[in-house]
Design a protein around this motif. Sequence first.
Motif, PDB file in Angstrom:
ATOM      1  N   CYS A  61       0.843  -1.201   0.000  1.00 18.30           N
ATOM      2  CA  CYS A  61       0.000   0.000   0.000  1.00 18.30           C
ATOM      3  C   CYS A  61       0.875   1.248   0.000  1.00 18.30           C
ATOM      4  O   CYS A  61       1.873   1.318   0.736  1.00 18.30           O
ATOM      5  CB  CYS A  61      -0.906  -0.017   1.228  1.00 18.30           C
ATOM      6  SG  CYS A  61      -1.897   1.484   1.414  1.00 18.30           S
ATOM      7  N   CYS A  75       1.051   3.278   9.276  1.00 17.44           N
ATOM      8  CA  CYS A  75       0.145   3.780   8.238  1.00 17.44           C
ATOM      9  C   CYS A  75       0.176   5.302   8.282  1.00 17.44           C
ATOM     10  O   CYS A  75      -0.137   5.904   9.309  1.00 17.44           O
ATOM     11  CB  CYS A  75      -1.267   3.276   8.508  1.00 17.44           C
ATOM     12  SG  CYS A  75      -2.493   4.000   7.407  1.00 17.44           S
ATOM     13  N   CYS A  85      -9.276  -1.718   6.569  1.00 19.21           N
ATOM     14  CA  CYS A  85      -8.137  -1.603   7.489  1.00 19.21           C
ATOM     15  C   CYS A  85      -8.626  -1.475   8.924  1.00 19.21           C
ATOM     16  O   CYS A  85      -7.994  -1.982   9.852  1.00 19.21           O
ATOM     17  CB  CYS A  85      -7.295  -0.395   7.123  1.00 19.21           C
ATOM     18  SG  CYS A  85      -6.850  -0.324   5.377  1.00 19.21           S
TER      19      CYS A  85
HETATM   20  S1  SF4 Z   1      -3.759   0.418   7.250  1.00 22.99           S
HETATM   21 FE1  SF4 Z   1      -4.719   0.406   5.193  1.00 22.99          FE
HETATM   22  S2  SF4 Z   1      -4.318   2.455   4.344  1.00 22.99           S
HETATM   23 FE2  SF4 Z   1      -2.904   2.158   6.069  1.00 22.99          FE
HETATM   24  S3  SF4 Z   1      -0.997   1.318   5.151  1.00 22.99           S
HETATM   25 FE3  SF4 Z   1      -2.260  -0.452   5.771  1.00 22.99          FE
HETATM   26  S4  SF4 Z   1      -3.457  -0.993   3.934  1.00 22.99           S
HETATM   27 FE4  SF4 Z   1      -2.668   1.101   3.638  1.00 22.99          FE
END
Ligand code: SF4
Length: 121
Positions: A61, A75, A85
Motif C-alpha cells: 500500500c 500507516c 483496514c
Molecule cells: S492500514 Fe490500510 S491504508 Fe494504512 S498502510 Fe495499511 S493498507 Fe494502507
Amino acid sequence: MPASPDNPCTACGACCAYYRVSFYCGELSGGSGGRVPVELTSRVSAVIACMKGTETGNGRCIALTGELGKEGISCSIYANRPTPCREFSNWLADGTPDPDCQKMRARIGLPPLSPVKTGST
Ligand code: SF4
C-alpha cells in the motif's frame, strides 16, 4: 512505539503489503464526505476504489511507511484509513489469533501470535 501483545502491527505491516485494499467510493475525500485521500487510491469500478499499490494483490500500500516486520512501520493515513483496514483484527472474538493474520506474519518471517484472554475465564 515498541511492538506489544496489544499492538503487534507496529512491527509487522504484512497485511498492508498483501491484500487488495478495496472499499466503497463514498469513503474517498473530496465531495462525498469521505476521508481516505483520493490521490492515494485507484479506481476499481464505478463504485469501488482501492489503495494504490494493492490493485492486484501482493503489493505494498502506498500509505505504508517503514520496513516490513520492523519496529516503526506504520500507516501514514491511520486516522483516515479505509474500512477494511479498520475492521481487520489480529484476534478473533474468542481470543484466538486470526488465521489470516498468522499467515501474513509467517509470510514475512514473523512468529505466530499467542491467544489472548477475552475476560470470559
Ligand atoms: S492500514 Fe490500510 S491504508 Fe494504512 S498502510 Fe495499511 S493498507 Fe494502507
